[in-house]
Scaffold this active site. Sequence first.
Site: not given
Length: 287
Positions: A207, A183, A151, A101, A52, A33
């Site tokens: 990140l 972080e 991310k 799945r 990114r 995301y």
Amino acid sequence: MTRTVYVNGEYLPETEAKISIFDRGFLMADAVYEVTSVLDGKLIDFEGHAVRLARSLKELDMQTPCTKEELLEIHRQLVAKNDIVEGLVYLQVSRGSDGDRDFAFPDPETTKPTLVLFTQNKPGLANSPASQKGAKVISIDDIRWGRRDIKTVQLLYPSMGKMMAKAAGADDAWMIEDGYVTEGTSNNAYFVKGGKIVTRPLSTDILHGITRTAVLRLAKEAQMEVEERLFTIDEAKEADEAFTTSASAFVMPVVEIDGAVLGDGTPGPIAKRLREIYLDESLKHAI
């Protein structure tokens, strides 16, 4: 007002938006995301977020759902359709669904990625009361997976960290691994001592923040000293001031760490100046 959202090529009322229950983003957190801020109706650092996103997709061997130009147009359409002056655009790409799945990735030739975007209206984003007061943080162990540079939507532990902070009467948590700060739960972490800004260097441990990149560049242009190195929470607790950076909070001053008050307990001059510079420069280059 019902929001207009974007789902796989369609602009829809949020009440009509649907994806498969077999989507791998839902079942496996197999998704990435980005969040882009909107100020004065324009997108902040869109180029950095697009770059990114492409890197995250490549690292996970995930298909790119559309071109950067198409992505920009979707962002602009959503901002316009939802009358966003200050707020956020959330974007998520999952590996999609092949109707069942399975741990094995579906064939990318027959299973298209899922692309969804939506806006969040955040009046006063640039002048948030929190930035005037400063944040209080606690430290917690960092037990996330090892590829934090991608991310992904694997945000359960950061969410738990936010709740740990809330339970302790704080605003956020800084994570510690092997004795060093990595972080914050949703931001990059910094402290200032003797006028020098210290932050952890880029690696797979953190990140690669888009706001981080911009803020460090602006700090150097403003003749501020920057040192990228590992640091402990005790060092940060002895700092003159501290702050975090993120796409949604920009530069957020930190005034307390694990109960230790920094400086006089109010946002420090370097954090305030960097926030001012970042917002000013970002608005100049917003699209």
